[in-house]
Design a protein around this motif. Sequence first.
Motif, short mmCIF file in Angstrom:
data_model
loop_
_atom_site.label_atom_id
_atom_site.label_comp_id
_atom_site.label_asym_id
_atom_site.label_seq_id
_atom_site.Cartn_x
_atom_site.Cartn_y
_atom_site.Cartn_z
N VAL A 12 0.87 -1.18 0.00
CA VAL A 12 0.00 0.00 0.00
C VAL A 12 0.90 1.22 0.00
CG1 VAL A 12 -1.91 -1.11 1.25
CG2 VAL A 12 -0.16 0.12 2.53
N PRO A 13 0.40 2.36 -0.47
CA PRO A 13 1.20 3.58 -0.35
C PRO A 13 1.41 3.94 1.12
CG PRO A 13 -0.67 3.89 -1.84
CD PRO A 13 -0.87 2.57 -1.14
N ARG A 14 2.45 4.70 1.39
CA ARG A 14 2.69 5.17 2.76
C ARG A 14 1.53 6.08 3.15
NH1 ARG A 14 7.79 7.52 2.51
NH2 ARG A 14 8.58 5.41 2.78
N PRO A 15 0.85 5.77 4.26
CA PRO A 15 -0.31 6.59 4.65
C PRO A 15 0.11 7.91 5.29
CG PRO A 15 0.07 4.87 6.27
CD PRO A 15 1.06 4.64 5.16
N GLU A 16 -0.81 8.83 5.26
CA GLU A 16 -0.63 10.07 6.03
C GLU A 16 -0.60 9.68 7.50
OE1 GLU A 16 -0.12 13.07 4.67
OE2 GLU A 16 -0.26 12.11 2.70
N GLN A 17 -0.01 10.51 8.31
CA GLN A 17 0.11 10.20 9.73
C GLN A 17 -1.07 10.76 10.53
OE1 GLN A 17 4.04 10.90 11.28
NE2 GLN A 17 4.99 9.70 9.66
N THR A 18 -2.23 10.18 10.23
CA THR A 18 -3.45 10.47 10.98
C THR A 18 -4.00 9.12 11.45
OG1 THR A 18 -4.94 10.28 9.10
CG2 THR A 18 -3.97 12.46 9.51
N PRO A 19 -4.72 9.10 12.56
CA PRO A 19 -5.26 7.83 13.05
C PRO A 19 -6.09 7.08 12.00
CG PRO A 19 -5.40 9.44 14.79
CD PRO A 19 -4.96 10.18 13.54
N ASP A 20 -6.95 7.79 11.27
CA ASP A 20 -7.80 7.12 10.28
C ASP A 20 -6.98 6.55 9.12
OD1 ASP A 20 -10.10 7.59 11.74
OD2 ASP A 20 -10.65 9.39 10.61
N ALA A 21 -6.01 7.30 8.64
CA ALA A 21 -5.18 6.82 7.52
C ALA A 21 -4.31 5.64 7.96
CB ALA A 21 -4.31 7.96 6.99
N LEU A 22 -3.76 5.71 9.17
CA LEU A 22 -2.95 4.60 9.67
C LEU A 22 -3.80 3.35 9.84
CD1 LEU A 22 -0.81 6.50 12.33
CD2 LEU A 22 -0.05 5.68 10.08
N VAL A 61 1.37 7.63 17.01
CA VAL A 61 1.38 7.81 15.55
C VAL A 61 2.69 7.31 14.96
CG1 VAL A 61 1.47 9.56 13.70
CG2 VAL A 61 -0.32 9.67 15.46
N LEU A 62 3.82 7.70 15.55
CA LEU A 62 5.11 7.28 15.02
C LEU A 62 5.32 5.77 15.12
CD1 LEU A 62 7.63 10.06 16.09
CD2 LEU A 62 6.95 9.41 13.77
N ALA A 63 4.94 5.18 16.24
CA ALA A 63 5.12 3.73 16.41
C ALA A 63 4.32 2.95 15.38
CB ALA A 63 4.74 3.32 17.83
N TRP A 64 3.08 3.35 15.16
CA TRP A 64 2.25 2.62 14.21
C TRP A 64 2.61 2.95 12.77
CZ3 TRP A 64 -0.05 -1.69 15.36
CH2 TRP A 64 -0.26 -1.96 16.72
N ALA A 65 3.04 4.16 12.50
CA ALA A 65 3.53 4.49 11.15
C ALA A 65 4.75 3.63 10.84
CB ALA A 65 3.85 5.98 11.05
N ARG A 66 5.62 3.45 11.84
CA ARG A 66 6.81 2.59 11.67
C ARG A 66 6.41 1.15 11.39
NH1 ARG A 66 8.99 1.43 17.04
NH2 ARG A 66 7.30 -0.05 16.84
N ASP A 67 5.47 0.63 12.17
CA ASP A 67 5.03 -0.76 11.97
C ASP A 67 4.36 -0.94 10.61
OD1 ASP A 67 6.06 -1.28 14.46
OD2 ASP A 67 4.15 -1.90 15.35
N ILE A 68 3.60 0.04 10.17
CA ILE A 68 2.98 -0.02 8.85
C ILE A 68 4.05 0.03 7.77
CG2 ILE A 68 1.50 1.22 7.22
CD1 ILE A 68 -0.18 2.02 9.78
N GLU A 69 5.05 0.87 7.97
CA GLU A 69 6.15 0.97 6.99
C GLU A 69 6.80 -0.40 6.80
OE1 GLU A 69 8.58 2.87 4.18
OE2 GLU A 69 6.74 3.55 5.14
#
Length: 115
Positions: A12-22, A61-69
């Motif tokens: 998937v594309p890298r999501p924006e760093q918002t709760p809904d996008a993550l 946000v950063l922890a979950w953005a990292r895990d999604i990455e």
Amino acid sequence: MSTQADHGHELVPRPEQTPDALRAAFAVVAPGRLPEMQQSKDEAFAKAVEWQSLSPVRSWVLAWARDIEIARRPELSARHARAQRDLENEDPAVAQQALRELSEVLDEAMKAVRT
């Protein structure tokens, strides 16, 4: 959502760093972890209220953005899984190398989401 093509195939594309996008991205790459994500979000928001600070939310946000990455990039996800598996190896050299690799994977993912 944004993406950077220099990482090869991405689920998937890298999501924006918002709760809904993550959450939407995680629903695609790791749907089984959504309850964990929601629980940690609830805890972060509760701490934010208690501490009167947004730092717990920023950390969430950063922890979950990292895990999604990690999850959205198959090569990075495979490296992460190998390192996690090898952490418990009986050979101390293998376990030590796994720890270094895990650190590198987490650093790479964090650097990607902070840019």
